[in-house]
Design an enzyme around this catalytic site. Structure first.
Site, PDB file in Angstrom:
ATOM      1  N   GLU A  68       0.827  -1.215   0.000  1.00 35.14           N
ATOM      2  CA  GLU A  68       0.000   0.000   0.000  1.00 35.14           C
ATOM      3  C   GLU A  68       0.865   1.272   0.000  1.00 35.14           C
ATOM      4  O   GLU A  68       0.693   2.165   0.825  1.00 35.14           O
ATOM      5  CB  GLU A  68      -0.937  -0.014   1.212  1.00 35.14           C
ATOM      6  CG  GLU A  68      -1.906  -1.184   1.191  1.00 35.14           C
ATOM      7  CD  GLU A  68      -2.915  -1.158   2.330  1.00 35.14           C
ATOM      8  OE1 GLU A  68      -4.054  -1.601   2.114  1.00 35.14           O
ATOM      9  OE2 GLU A  68      -2.558  -0.692   3.430  1.00 35.14           O
ATOM     10  N   GLU A  73      -6.773  -7.430  -1.453  1.00 33.44           N
ATOM     11  CA  GLU A  73      -7.489  -7.336  -0.179  1.00 33.44           C
ATOM     12  C   GLU A  73      -8.938  -6.960  -0.430  1.00 33.44           C
ATOM     13  O   GLU A  73      -9.270  -5.787  -0.619  1.00 33.44           O
ATOM     14  CB  GLU A  73      -6.841  -6.311   0.763  1.00 33.44           C
ATOM     15  CG  GLU A  73      -5.484  -6.731   1.294  1.00 33.44           C
ATOM     16  CD  GLU A  73      -4.949  -5.775   2.356  1.00 33.44           C
ATOM     17  OE1 GLU A  73      -5.740  -4.939   2.867  1.00 33.44           O
ATOM     18  OE2 GLU A  73      -3.742  -5.859   2.671  1.00 33.44           O
TER      19      GLU A  73
END
Length: 812
Positions: free
Chosen positions: A187, A256
């Site tokens: 991320e 995710e």
């Protein structure tokens, strides 16, 4: 067909030839990808993955968790690799017990599943310090996650360490192992923009470094739009149907798919309706996605001091298909399982063609939906389970207590003294949650407050996360920050006396920050100002006077939580302790392990805030702070966000704390609790988690896969009526039918009621089919219930059955 691979094309063709010749034999060849999907042994695959983090469960749970994931239609097990547990001090590694990464990956392999290893080594994950070891913060000249040589050297060393371990055990798919994907960084998109050119240089370096490790499988970067070739950029979020990879020859991967949300102390529990999650997954697949990872599939437990945040709870349940204890959560598990079946029926078509998009005007699009997928996004008739915590009949032996000696805090060699206030982690190096800040103030006998005036006020400004204020050995008050705003101010009156007064501030960390720009530089502890107001002289600033610091508690230094350390102090029978709410108190008792195999937990109702150990192993932090939020029901209509579906308001955010059975002995288990605020340990009890009741609600024309086959292939076959499937957990059987109605019943699980139409035979049929059995199946049809109770009306069967332990499992 254009593909991208990390090995040479001739070798890829060689592997493809091997696969064609030996279709029944496992082929060791490099995983590749093209614009549609990951290719394994030359075949495009739609893959469903589930996150199961090895240190958030125990090794004896791994096989069962992975088996249940496989039964739920999962193809791949995903896990982060947690740097701080593996290298707690520089150059010293730990891969034992819950940290045995090789054993975990081999357990995945044994189950016949693939693995996705997200090395990071930054993981976020609501994990302490984002997975970084705290010693890394003190490497000279270091700056995290940017073009910084000390950081890159350390990151490269750990990444190569993990890759080397996997290679030495032949665990990559290219070696015949289960690992088909690896992740570098995590991320990073927002950080890359924050750091500018240095961030982009770092991303390019990280990708190159990862590729050069030669794993033979593709690497991914999640939430990193600028991931350089051949690294695949991927999506994280509640929805990813909008996502397109940065190159047309890369597959669309969702690393995710958030199955729920994490929980913080003082906050509510977040639940994501499975209908919304299934819709999001189906839409992602329909728009060309081919890899979905549920984060989490099993969330587990933040044992010890591994929770980050700060203020993340010990439970990391995440509303996942498998709950914190490893039990199946229905209807989420069953609904997704059926979704996976439906999509896999269409796998070959989905990976061979592109979706057809038709514009319906502004902000509206229509997608050509494959029938099974489209149908299955409607609510399905899978079982709903209602879980319960039951007493175990295990009696805690007598409690004994030991108080921290606050009067002797600044005595001895374990303290340091300096002028001014110090940052907490710089002093503790995160060896303890606790740091004492100790100073004194002299009060003249003529002060007005000593003669009936208003008491002076102490002001303590903290950068996080909590503080307990002691004046002359007595608790004067406490204050806390929150995850959103860890900084806070304590303001309260204090009772001083003439002469010298000792002010002792116990600063408490509740998990280190795990996300944010350069969070390694963020402060914890009391940095001031600390001041007294209301004295005759006015405001007295204490910030720059002499302060003494003591790291941790005396009980920690004496290892009171360990079976080997409890004899180092004189314990007092808790029944003789007059003040049941004495702060900073250690409590201990013993208990025997209850029979059965149900998961166990400690019910901490009646306690305040602290930590728990069983046989010297840390269960984690506990805090029974009540949850505040907006718990006004939940609808899966519209987009999901964590504030939308909240439960538990007004109750402790976390009341029960998982006790792994593998940590227990048959008899005489040591339970140690450290209580910060004050509580009654006699109210602590051991409970077991099990299914209390199971429900099903199925209409007489509910779609099922057998009938889809009829429609799909045009066969003239008899319509197969849908069925209600009920099943209790292992060691349980259906003891009674709480509700049954074939007709037009109303309500939801736990609140069913008969409608206008009801078959009188409903209870009798269900009792005959189900009582005494662990699982049963009942056809939803007029013939099964004797006659049609209301012709020309669409009927349904709603059932709630009570699950109870079988005779052999009743003891304990």
């Amino acid at each position: 067909m254009e593909t991208t691979s990390v090995s040479k094309l001739p070798f890829a063709f060689f592997c493809l030839a091997l696969w064609l010749g030996y279709q029944l034999q496992r082929v060791h060849c490099t995983v590749a990808y093209d614009r549609k999907a990951i290719l394994i042994n030359g075949q495009r695959r739609i893959l469903f993955s589930g996150s199961i983090h090895y240190p958030r469960s125990t090794p004896d749970m791994w096989e069962d968790l992975i088996f249940k994931a496989k039964e739920g239609g999962i193809d791949v097990i995903e896990t982060y690799v947690f740097w701080n547990i593996h290298e707690p001090s520089q150059g010293n590694y730990n891969f034992e017990g819950r940290y045995d990464l090789v054993r975990f990956v081999k357990t995945v392999q044994k189950a016949g599943l693939y693995a996705h290893l997200r090395i990071g080594p930054y993981v976020c994950a609501e994990w302490n310090f984002g997975g970084f070891p705290v010693w890394l913060k003190y490497v000279p000249g270091i700056s995290f996650r940017t073009d910084n040589e000390p950081f890159k050297k350390a990151m490269k060393g750990f990444t190569e360490k993990i890759v080397g371990m996997m290679k030495s055990e032949s665990l990559y798919e290219s070696q015949g192992g289960p690992i088909i994907l690896s992740q570098i960084e995590n991320e990073y998109g927002g950080q890359s923009k924050l750091f500018g050119p240095a961030g982009q240089k770092y991303v390019n370096w990280a990708a190159k470094m990862a590729i050069e490790t030669g794993t033979g499988v593709p690497w991914v970067m999640c939430k990193e739009d600028d991931a350089p070739d051949p690294v695949i950029n991927t999506c994280n979020g509640f929805y990813c149907d909008y996502f397109t990879p940065n190159k047309p020859y890369k597959p669309t991967i969702w690393t995710e798919a958030w199955s729920g949300w994490f929980t913080e102390f003082g906050g509510p529990i977040h639940e994501r309706p499975v209908q919304d999650l299934a819709f999001a997954v189906g839409r992602f697949i329909q728009k060309g996605g081919s890899f979905v990872n549920y984060y989490m599939y099993h969330g587990g437990t933040n044992f010890g001091r591994t929770a980050g945040g700060p203020f993340i709870t010990t439970s990391y349940d995440y509303d996942a298909p498998l709950d914190e204890y490893g039990l199946i959560r229905q209807p989420k598990y069953g609904h997704l399982k059926e979704l996976h079946k439906a999509i896999k029926m269409c796998e070959r078509a989905l990976v061979s063609t592109d979706p057809v998009v038709t514009s319906l005007g502004n902000f509206q699009q229509s997608f050509c939906l494959l029938t099974p997928v489209g149908i299955h996004l409607l609510p399905v008739g899978v079982q709903t389970s209602q879980m319960q915590m039951l007493p175990t009949n295990t009696r805690m032996f007598s409690w004994e207590s030991f108080d921290e000696d606050i009067s002797s805090l600044d005595d001895g060699s374990a303290t340091i003294t300096t002028s001014g206030l110090l940052e907490q982690i710089n002093v503790t190096r995160d060896s303890s949650d606790y740091l004492w800040y100790i100073t004194s103030v002299d009060i003249g006998s003529s002060e007005s407050f000593l003669h009936g005036g208003k008491l002076p006020t102490l002001i303590v400004q903290s950068t996080g996360h909590a503080v307990h204020v002691f004046i002359n050995g007595q608790l004067s008050g406490s204050a806390y920050g929150t995850r959103e705003d860890r900084r806070f101010r304590y303001t309260g009156p204090i009772n001083l006396r003439a002469g010298t007064n000792k002010i002792a501030l116990l600063s408490v960390a509740v998990g280190l920050q795990n996300v944010g720009g350069h969070f390694e530089t963020w402060n914890t502890g009391i940095l001031g100002p600390v001041a007294l107001r209301g004295l005759d002289q006015g405001k007295l600033d204490l910030s720059w006077q002499k302060w003494t610091y003591q790291v941790g508690l005396k009980g920690e230094a004496m290892n009171l939580a360990s079976p080997n350390g409890i004899s180092s102090v004189e314990w007092m029978d808790s029944a003789l302790v007059l003040d049941k709410n004495q702060p900073l108190t250690w409590h201990k008792t013993y208990f025997d392990t209850p029979a059965g195999d149900e998961p166990l937990a400690l019910d901490m109702e009646g306690m305040g805030k602290g930590q728990i150990w069983i046989n010297g192993l840390s269960i984690g932090r506990y805090w029974t702070a009540p949850a505040t939020g907006n718990c006004n029901g939940c609808s899966y209509a519209g987009s999901f966000r964590p504030p939308k579906c909240q439960v538990g308001c007004g109750q402790p955010t976390q009341r029960w704390y998982h006790v792994p059975r593998s940590w227990l002995k048959p008899n005489h288990n040591l339970l140690v609790v450290f209580e910060e605020l004050g509580g009654d340990p006699s109210r602590i009890s051991l409970v077991k988690r099990s299914v209390g009741s199971v429900c099903a609600d199925v209409s007489e024309y509910h779609p099922n896969i057998r009938n889809w086959h009829i429609e799909s292939f045009g066969k003239s076959e008899v319509f197969h009526p849908p069925k209600v499937h009920l099943h209790c957990s292992l060691g349980q059987a259906i003891s009674s039918i709480k509700f049954a109605s074939f007709g037009t019943p109303l309500g939801t699980c736990g609140n069913y009621e008969q409608g206008v139409c009801h078959s009188p035979a409903s209870y009798a049929i269900l009792e005959k089919k189900c009582i005494g059995k662990r699982r049963c199946t009942v056809s939803v049809s007029n013939s099964n219930f004797g006659h049609d109770p209301c012709p020309n009306v669409l009927k349904r069967l709603s059932v709630e059955a009570v699950c109870a332990p079988t005779t052999s499992n009743r003891r304990g």
